[in-house]
Design a protein around this motif. Structure first.
Motif, PDB file in Angstrom:
ATOM      1  N   GLY A 175      67.577 -39.588   6.586  1.00  0.00           N
ATOM      2  CA  GLY A 175      66.129 -39.549   6.752  1.00  0.00           C
ATOM      3  C   GLY A 175      65.414 -38.488   5.946  1.00  0.00           C
ATOM      4  O   GLY A 175      64.188 -38.343   6.065  1.00  0.00           O
ATOM      5  N   ASP A 223      62.643 -39.787   3.651  1.00  0.00           N
ATOM      6  CA  ASP A 223      61.554 -40.311   4.473  1.00  0.00           C
ATOM      7  C   ASP A 223      60.690 -39.187   5.042  1.00  0.00           C
ATOM      8  O   ASP A 223      59.455 -39.263   5.009  1.00  0.00           O
ATOM      9  CB  ASP A 223      62.142 -41.152   5.599  1.00  0.00           C
ATOM     10  N   VAL A 224      61.315 -38.140   5.569  1.00  0.00           N
ATOM     11  CA  VAL A 224      60.544 -37.021   6.132  1.00  0.00           C
ATOM     12  C   VAL A 224      59.697 -36.364   5.051  1.00  0.00           C
ATOM     13  O   VAL A 224      58.515 -36.053   5.258  1.00  0.00           O
ATOM     14  CB  VAL A 224      61.485 -35.997   6.801  1.00  0.00           C
ATOM     15  N   THR A 246      64.336 -37.553  13.981  1.00  0.00           N
ATOM     16  CA  THR A 246      64.386 -37.644  12.523  1.00  0.00           C
ATOM     17  C   THR A 246      65.784 -37.380  11.983  1.00  0.00           C
ATOM     18  O   THR A 246      66.169 -37.926  10.948  1.00  0.00           O
ATOM     19  CB  THR A 246      63.407 -36.647  11.891  1.00  0.00           C
ATOM     20  N   GLY A 250      65.168 -40.518   9.798  1.00  0.00           N
ATOM     21  CA  GLY A 250      63.858 -39.962   9.490  1.00  0.00           C
ATOM     22  C   GLY A 250      62.774 -40.437  10.438  1.00  0.00           C
ATOM     23  O   GLY A 250      63.036 -40.976  11.519  1.00  0.00           O
ATOM     24  N   ILE A 251      61.527 -40.255  10.030  1.00  0.00           N
ATOM     25  CA  ILE A 251      60.387 -40.629  10.860  1.00  0.00           C
ATOM     26  C   ILE A 251      60.263 -42.141  10.961  1.00  0.00           C
ATOM     27  O   ILE A 251      60.022 -42.698  12.041  1.00  0.00           O
ATOM     28  CB  ILE A 251      59.109 -39.983  10.302  1.00  0.00           C
ATOM     29  N   PRO A 265      59.756 -31.660  12.680  1.00  0.00           N
ATOM     30  CA  PRO A 265      59.454 -33.094  12.570  1.00  0.00           C
ATOM     31  C   PRO A 265      59.519 -33.824  13.910  1.00  0.00           C
ATOM     32  O   PRO A 265      58.702 -34.708  14.188  1.00  0.00           O
ATOM     33  CB  PRO A 265      60.519 -33.592  11.592  1.00  0.00           C
ATOM     34  N   ASN A 266      60.469 -33.451  14.767  1.00  0.00           N
ATOM     35  CA  ASN A 266      60.556 -34.092  16.073  1.00  0.00           C
ATOM     36  C   ASN A 266      59.408 -33.690  16.993  1.00  0.00           C
ATOM     37  O   ASN A 266      59.046 -34.435  17.912  1.00  0.00           O
ATOM     38  CB  ASN A 266      61.903 -33.795  16.710  1.00  0.00           C
ATOM     39  N   LEU A 318      56.990 -36.301  16.308  1.00  0.00           N
ATOM     40  CA  LEU A 318      57.348 -37.552  16.966  1.00  0.00           C
ATOM     41  C   LEU A 318      56.939 -37.557  18.426  1.00  0.00           C
ATOM     42  O   LEU A 318      56.479 -38.585  18.953  1.00  0.00           O
ATOM     43  CB  LEU A 318      58.851 -37.801  16.852  1.00  0.00           C
TER      44      LEU A 318
END
Length: 366
Positions: free
Chosen positions: A103, A106-107, A271, A276-277, A302-303, A306
């Motif tokens: 991921g 993507d992130v 992630t 990833g996201i 990143p989480n 989410l």
């Protein structure tokens, strides 16, 4: 807009202080911090980054950039995240990418798009909430008494639930889970994470204790290779199962757990282990279609985004690794975590590690 450069940079991630342990058979916190930053830039100066923190991250990411990522990304439109996400899975067919690396691109692309739009990633994802309760997710302590004392400290600091990572001994862990319920009373949400330490008979034994103690969920008691074993576990215990944390395949694999009746609470998203996201959001929407939860795994930034974007998640996981508990900086005195406000992923810069990271986020494009 086209991608013009893809870079990997080594970065020092400070090790845990004090160091901590997981269950018997697993290594504890690494003695030396190790990390890397993936940096993607474009012809008009827009950039995005993703942090890769694990043993050997710098060597691993540099190798992936040189052999695979740069060739795939340079010249591509950074807004074609769905297409590039599928390309990563095509690459994985031959390269067998490490699960946490799936991921990273993507992130970084979500970070880039949100920074171009001058908004946090969670808002770009649609935005569902601006705060969420946090539970304390313990590392493994030496004695039952230490676990109970840590639980008291966490509740006093405002945490709204406790999740145990215990020793990996089904009978000893069952006794601990029952003792914790008796200690905190009937109203505190409790969870248990087996870190894949058991076979099916021991998982059933422990699951029956968790059922008796009214635990909110039972997480990853076995390796997630056999969905049949998880289905049999779900048929044998009444405690709800939270599954598909470390199994490869993102939403594709999670779908099979759900179809088998093995996800009686829900599935894990995040992630780091769900691609990833984009992979996390696909998984969350899949679970929502079955009216199941999609609980976010891990407390990295990143989480955090989410948690604010996924409607069917209920908690933020805040790691507690010391017998002297201090609240994670994101958690307030009511046990709530609030939405990030900076553009993009909004990585933290308030310490030496953060300032080193900042140079890769805010320096001029090459």
């Amino acid at each position: 807009m086209k991608i013009t450069h893809v870079e990997a940079h080594r970065i020092r991630v400070p090790p845990a202080d004090p160091p901590f342990q997981w269950r018997n058979g697993l290594s504890g916190s690494p003695a030396v911090g190790d990390g890397a930053v993936l940096r993607i830039g474009t012809d008009d100066g827009a950039e995005g980054v993703a942090l890769f923190a694990r043993p050997g991250a710098d060597v691993m990411l540099q190798d992936l950039v040189e052999r695979v990522f740069r060739e795939e990304l340079v010249g591509q439109d950074p807004y074609r995240r769905e297409w590039l996400w599928d390309r990563v899975w095509e690459i994985d067919r031959i390269q067998e990418l490490p699960l946490p690396a799936l991921g990273l691109i993507d992130v970084a692309l979500w970070d880039l798009a949100a920074r171009v739009g001058d908004q946090p990633v969670w808002q770009l994802l649609g935005g569902y909430r601006e705060s969420i309760p946090a539970y304390a997710s313990t590392s493994t302590f030496a004695t039952t008494e230490e676990f109970l004392d840590v639980a008291d400290q966490c509740l006093a600091l405002g945490y709204q639930g406790i999740k145990l990572h215990a020793w990996g001994d089904a009978r000893r862990d069952a006794a601990l889970c029952l003792a914790l319920r008796e200690h905190v009373g009937p109203d505190v949400p409790l969870m248990y994470d087996g870190s894949a330490g058991f076979d099916l008979p021991d998982a059933v034994h422990l699951g029956r204790a968790l059922s008796e103690a009214d635990y909110l969920w039972y997480e990853e008691p076995m390796r997630e290779f056999s969905i049949s074993a998880y289905r049999r576990l779900a048929e044998s215990v009444s405690v709800p199962l939270l599954v598909a944390e470390t199994s490869d395949g993102a939403h594709m694999n999670s779908a099979d757990f759900i179809a088998a009746g093995a996800a009686t609470f829900g599935v894990r998203v995040g992630t780091t282990l769900r691609g990833g996201i984009t992979g996390a959001m696909r998984t969350a929407h899949l679970a929502d279609a079955y009216r199941l939860r999609a609980e976010v795994h891990g407390s990295d930034i990143p989480n955090h985004h989410l948690c604010m974007a996924i409607s069917n998640t209920t908690y933020y996981e805040s790691l507690v690794t010391s017998t002297t508990v201090t609240r994670e900086r994101h958690v307030d005195d009511r046990g709530l975590v609030h939405a990030p406000v900076g553009p993009g992923i909004a990585l933290p810069y308030e310490n030496d590690y953060g300032r080193e990271l900042q140079q890769f986020v805010e320096r001029p494009a090459i």
